[in-house]
Design a protein around this motif. Structure first.
Motif, PDB file in Angstrom:
ATOM      1  N   MET A   1       0.866  -1.184   0.000  1.00  0.00           N
ATOM      2  CA  MET A   1       0.000   0.000   0.000  1.00  0.00           C
ATOM      3  C   MET A   1       0.901   1.232   0.000  1.00  0.00           C
ATOM      4  N   ARG A   2       0.441   2.268  -0.659  1.00  0.00           N
ATOM      5  CA  ARG A   2       1.179   3.535  -0.630  1.00  0.00           C
ATOM      6  C   ARG A   2       0.170   4.670  -0.498  1.00  0.00           C
TER       7      ARG A   2
ATOM      8  N   ARG B   1       3.334   7.823  10.441  1.00  0.00           N
ATOM      9  CA  ARG B   1       3.107   9.273  10.510  1.00  0.00           C
ATOM     10  C   ARG B   1       2.171   9.550  11.679  1.00  0.00           C
TER      11      ARG B   1
ATOM     12  N   GLU C   1      -1.639   8.475  11.962  1.00  0.00           N
ATOM     13  CA  GLU C   1      -1.875   7.286  11.152  1.00  0.00           C
ATOM     14  C   GLU C   1      -2.262   6.101  12.054  1.00  0.00           C
ATOM     15  N   THR C   2      -3.150   5.241  11.556  1.00  0.00           N
ATOM     16  CA  THR C   2      -3.504   4.077  12.360  1.00  0.00           C
ATOM     17  C   THR C   2      -2.430   2.999  12.237  1.00  0.00           C
TER      18      THR C   2
ATOM     19  N   SER D   1      -2.755   1.097   8.979  1.00  0.00           N
ATOM     20  CA  SER D   1      -2.242   1.847   7.839  1.00  0.00           C
ATOM     21  C   SER D   1      -0.724   1.735   7.766  1.00  0.00           C
TER      22      SER D   1
ATOM     23  N   MET E   1       0.339  -1.818   6.733  1.00  0.00           N
ATOM     24  CA  MET E   1       0.089  -2.142   5.334  1.00  0.00           C
ATOM     25  C   MET E   1       1.082  -1.406   4.428  1.00  0.00           C
ATOM     26  N   ARG E   2       1.416  -0.181   4.804  1.00  0.00           N
ATOM     27  CA  ARG E   2       2.422   0.540   3.999  1.00  0.00           C
ATOM     28  C   ARG E   2       3.782  -0.130   4.108  1.00  0.00           C
TER      29      ARG E   2
ATOM     30  N   TYR F   1      -6.477  -6.895   7.459  1.00  0.00           N
ATOM     31  CA  TYR F   1      -7.486  -5.842   7.316  1.00  0.00           C
ATOM     32  C   TYR F   1      -8.629  -6.354   6.442  1.00  0.00           C
TER      33      TYR F   1
ATOM     34  N   CYS G   1      -7.235  -0.961  12.690  1.00  0.00           N
ATOM     35  CA  CYS G   1      -7.723   0.051  11.740  1.00  0.00           C
ATOM     36  C   CYS G   1      -8.306   1.254  12.457  1.00  0.00           C
ATOM     37  N   GLY G   2      -8.474   1.159  13.787  1.00  0.00           N
ATOM     38  CA  GLY G   2      -9.029   2.294  14.527  1.00  0.00           C
ATOM     39  C   GLY G   2      -8.124   2.740  15.652  1.00  0.00           C
TER      40      GLY G   2
ATOM     41  N   PRO H   1      -4.720   4.734  16.617  1.00  0.00           N
ATOM     42  CA  PRO H   1      -3.606   5.560  16.142  1.00  0.00           C
ATOM     43  C   PRO H   1      -2.267   5.003  16.635  1.00  0.00           C
TER      44      PRO H   1
END
Lengths: 100, 378, 481
Positions: free
Chosen positions: A6-7, A31, A34-35, A38, A41-42, A60, A83-84, A86
């Motif tokens: 993911m990007r 970042r 960001e969760t 996220s 996955m990145r 996910y 996913c929820g 941070p």
């Protein structure tokens, strides 16, 4: 580390700061805001938990708090939906398995 | 079709049992194994009330001292039940801790355990240091504890279907959705229900909290009050609590079951009555139940609670079960309402079956006589 | 605030209206209530308000003007102004976990746990997705359409590899178009419904709501421009991979609703997006004991509502997708209509008129997407209950499979006993086991609190819990002291 899957969407400008946390002992950059899902996955980590009986990989899925497939274990917090949740600097995250 | 089967299909049997919980199913199994024909009636589905929705504790330490021998006898049945039913019942006998969090509770724990040991309980007192070494997950400020290797648990949701298969294989006819409207006695038993009429030589009432209603249909007053017990379950967690935990004052039961979930109970009361069919959570008492659980086992704090529910339990004035003939009726029997009926159920149902079969059950049952409060009754 | 007495609507306007869910319906309702000078407590379990439709990127993120993530940014910004009103209390990351009484909401979250007595409760908790299990659907890399939209909208992410989108209904279009717009390589889109039935829906829609149809056409053009193969009457039959998704098999939908495996095709994929439809998230209404009904034209099981959008429980209103699938336009209007009902003010005529039109349209659309035969790609080895890892074979072999009761099956098999609390699996299992929709509804297990999994410590932290009444001490009575 496997290939990133993911990007950020072109044109999406994340928070300029950076932080990192650990997942299964690996350092994961993130970042602010960001969760956990996220950032993972990145970083090319699609497997967020393994099942209790058959040890199967899960990741996910619904992204809205229905399925809990993206559950991870956060030290000091417990099992949360990645996913929820941070990302926080220095948080220690593992594949989901709750602990008493 | 053999004659017994043809008879039960026509609504006739040696024994009609009303109530398809753990008492009724064990009674049915005992009678059917001895060759009796049996029809088992339930107002709804069998295994749907206290037997199904309790927390599954098979505690010995949390029983009244006089019930300790009965609990151990019932455990004799539990010990071989998986083989007998050919099913995994989630049965574990890993022992249990009974804990006290205050000095008062510690004193009471000590007194009660002495009496329980006199009645046959295998238990030892643990120093706080010994407790911490054995069970570091129990709160460090726990004042006192006892340990018994005799405590355990089983999975109510597994036991029910396995028992059903067994009694059906023995030829017992189970009729669900058969709410009893009237019972007639003389000379034979006639039970009129929403699913038809049933005739038998004997009637066994094993209807838990509903037993008083059935007895009243025969003009007999049996005092039964209703508890609405709450239970909560957490998400699965890494196995840590390998035994059951009970409380000196009986206000907490806790265990981690095979799938890793922790079950939290202790008899905290929800809201409802048989009359209004409510079985609701009392949110205030639920919160206190959870606070106590967290105080005793602090590691529970981060676990997600997945469900809380409430179930009925019938209670007698002295907390001893009823087991025996219904006063004034030679061919009507009653077994119901043990506090901790899941633990005692196999024995109680079996003894009821023996009473019906031989009039001489293998254990003394006089303290359970249903007539013991019936002075006031006509 | 412990144990307040609930008085139905209007009787006690000093107490706030409690709105559960900060999506389009909840925000619109809150906005109208605040405009009517009513206090509002808005409870939402997400980090940021907006619900699924108006999902927000994390705080501190921004988007370049060319990024088309927030198509409706202006509308959201207008709605979100209500969050700054002194009349509104917003509780984010907070679970409304139960209803000690019909007008009282117990809530728990990192900001604290307690209870709020409301003058009315508005359930605006939205939709959830339908599951269509098939072999391999639990692999990482297989995600739902909502999950896909949230990747883009809530996380600002787009997958790097090849994307396949499959499903039945408007979500397929929306997900595929969103992925394409975000720069993903969408290779194949498979819609299970035949194109002529979709044309029928389009026809009924053109009359009622031309705007929505224009949007659909736009989506479709966007997908085709991106070079994706577009197949109607095809469904996903299997997903392949070890640790993650590698390939997807698709096949034409057979007359029995099963994939025609003789014509199956296998294509490489790094992400598979599933959009097999939405259904109302009915759990809050069920927990409240509202009377429910099965309405295919509203997407499934919904609370029975009066013309004022009030449920059978006095003072409890249900709006938006959780009360019937209708999308953002219906949700926005329903939120406002419920607010007017609560305030006791008449709704503007054009609002009521537009609602009637949209309501007709969404019913036609929901009905058009109902397949003559339900899709079925699961084999006996397919996981049905993801949490408890139950395969179709396990459910069929369960001692209570023949009982015809979902609740009875649940107790013996553990179906629906995991962290999803049955949301993912109960409906699906009922269908796969041959229960009629009516039987499914009749035998659906009672919903037990908490409404979502909540850490024990947060439930225990309830600052408004009443005094303890400890259970009888039976051991003590025996000890005779």
């Amino acid at each position: 580390m496997p290939q990133p899957k993911m990007r950020f969407i072109p044109g999406v400008v994340p928070n300029a700061g950076t932080l990192s946390f650990s997942f299964e002992g690996n350092e994961i950059p993130a970042r602010p805001g960001e969760t956990v899902a996220s950032a993972l996955m990145r970083a090319g980590v699609p497997v967020l938990r393994r099942t209790r009986i058959e040890n199967q990989p899960r990741g996910y899925f619904c992204g809205m708090g229905i399925c809990w497939e993206c559950a991870v274990f956060v030290e000091g917090t417990g099992v949360v939906r990645s996913c929820g949740e941070p990302a926080r600097p220095g948080m220690v995250v593992r594949l989901a398995e709750a602990e008493v | 079709m053999n004659t017994a089967k043809a008879r039960t299909a026509a609504g006739q049997a040696d024994t009609i049992i009303v109530g398809g919980g753990i008492f009724g199913l064990f009674c049915a199994m005992t009678l059917a194994e001895a060759g009796k024909s049996v029809i088992l009636l339930d107002k709804g589905r069998i295994w749907a009330e206290a037997s199904a929705v309790n927390a599954g504790s098979l505690g010995v330490q949390n029983k009244l001292p006089a019930l300790i021998p009965y609990t151990l006898w019932s455990w004799d049945i539990w010990n071989t039940l998986s083989d007998r039913l050919g099913a995994d019942l989630g049965l574990r006998r890993n022992g249990g801790y009974k804990i006290a969090m205050t000095e008062d509770e510690a004193a009471r724990l000590g007194r009660v355990v002495s009496e329980q040991i006199d009645y046959g309980l295998d238990a030892q007192r643990l120093s706080p240091a010994a407790l911490r070494a054995q069970a570091p997950w129990i709160a460090p400020d726990c004042m006192a504890a006892t340990w018994s290797p005799q405590d355990g648990y089983a999975s109510p949701t597994r036991v029910g279907p396995a028992l059903r298969r067994k009694v059906e294989s023995l030829g017992v006819r189970i009729v669900e959705g058969a709410a009893v409207a009237a019972v007639e006695n003389g000379p034979d038993i006639r039970v009129l229900t929403t699913a038809g009429d049933f005739h038998g030589t004997e009637l066994a009432i094993t209807a838990g909290a509903w037993s008083a209603t059935i007895a009243a249909m025969l003009g007999v007053k049996i005092p039964i009050s209703l508890d609405v017990n709450m239970v909560s379950v957490t998400e699965p967690a890494r196995p840590t609590i390998e035994c059951i935990v009970t409380h000196a004052r009986g206000i907490l039961t806790l265990k981690q079951v095979a799938n890793g979930s922790c079950l939290i109970g202790g008899g905290w009361q929800g809201i409802g009555s048989i009359g209004d069919s409510r079985k609701d959570i009392d949110h205030d008492q639920l919160v206190h139940n959870l606070r106590l659980a967290m105080r005793v086992i602090p590691g529970l704090a981060p676990l997600n609670i997945l469900r809380s529910w409430a179930g009925y339990e019938g209670v007698t004035p002295d907390s001893y079960p009823y087991l025996g003939r219904l006063p004034g009726h030679d061919n009507v029997y009653l077994a119901a309402c043990a506090r901790g009926g899941f633990t005692l159920g196999p024995l109680m149902g079996t003894l009821l079956g023996e009473l019906i079969l031989t009039d001489r059950p293998s254990r003394p049952i006089t303290i359970f006589d249903p007539a013991r409060f019936s002075n006031a009754a006509a | 605030m412990a144990n307040p007495v609930f008085t139905p609507t209007n009787a006690n306007s000093d107490a706030p209206v409690i709105v559960i869910g900060a999506g389009p319906a909840g925000l619109a309702c809150a906005q109208e209530l605040v405009a009517g000078n009513r206090r509002v407590v808005l409870i939402d379990d997400n980090i940021q308000p907006g619900g699924q439709y108006f999902r927000q990127l994390p705080p501190g993120y921004s988007t370049a003007p060319r990024a088309r993530l927030m198509r409706d940014k202006a509308r959201y910004d207008d709605l979100a102004r209500v969050l700054d009103s002194p009349l509104l209390t917003h509780l984010p990351r907070t679970t409304a976990w139960s209803f000690p009484q019909p007008g009282t909401v117990a809530h728990a979250g990192p900001l604290g746990s307690g209870r709020i007595a409301g003058s009315a409760v508005v359930i605006a908790t939205g939709a959830q997705e339908r599951s269509m299990p098939f072999p391999g659907w639990t692999l990482p890399g297989v995600i739902s359409a909502g999950g896909c939209l949230n990747l883009a909208k809530a996380h600002g992410l787009v997958p790097e590899g090849r994307v396949v989108v499959a499903g039945n209904g408007p979500l397929v279009l929306v997900a595929a178009a969103t992925m394409a717009a975000a720069g993903a390589r969408v290779t194949t889109v498979a819609e299970a419904q035949q194109s002529r039935r979709l044309a029928g829906a389009a026809l009924s829609g053109v009359v009622a709501a031309p705007g929505i149809l224009a949007k659909a056409a736009q989506y479709r053009a966007q997908i085709l421009r991106a070079g994706a193969a577009w197949k109607t009457g095809w469904m996903v039959s299997r997903a392949h991979g070890d640790e993650t998704l590698r390939e997807v098999s698709i096949a034409p939908v057979g007359p029995d609703g099963r994939p025609d495996l003789t014509r199956e095709r296998t294509i490489p994929a790094d992400l598979l997006v599933l959009g097999y439809g939405l259904m109302p998230g009915s759990d809050a209404a069920r927990l409240l004991g509202c009377r429910m009904e099965l309405r295919p034209d509203l997407g499934g099981l919904v609370p029975v509502r009066g013309p004022d959008l009030q449920t059978s429980t006095a003072g409890v209103y249900a709006v938006g997708d959780g009360a019937g699938i209708g999308g953002v336009e219906v949700a926005l209007i329903e939120g406002r209509l419920a607010a007017h009902a609560i305030l006791g003010t008449p709704a503007p005529k054009q609002l009521a008129h537009r609602y009637r039109t949209l309501d007709r349209f969404r019913r036609a659309l929901n009905s058009a997407y109902v397949l003559p035969t339900p899709l079925r790609a699961a084999d006996d080895d397919t996981i049905i209950c993801r949490c408890e890892e139950l395969r179709l074979r396990d459910l069929k072999a369960d001692g209570n499979a023949a009982s015809g009761s979902l609740n009875t099956l649940k107790t013996s098999s553990r179906l629906g006993m995991g962290r999803c609390q049955g949301r993912n699996c109960l409906h699906t299992a009922a269908g796969l086991l041959g229960l009629s929709p009516e039987t499914m509804v009749e035998t659906m297990p009672r919903f037990r609190p908490p409404l979502r999994p909540v850490p024990l410590a947060r439930l225990a932290a309830d600052r408004d819990a009443g005094p303890a009444r400890e259970p009888d001490e039976i051991i003590l009575s025996e000890a005779k002291d």
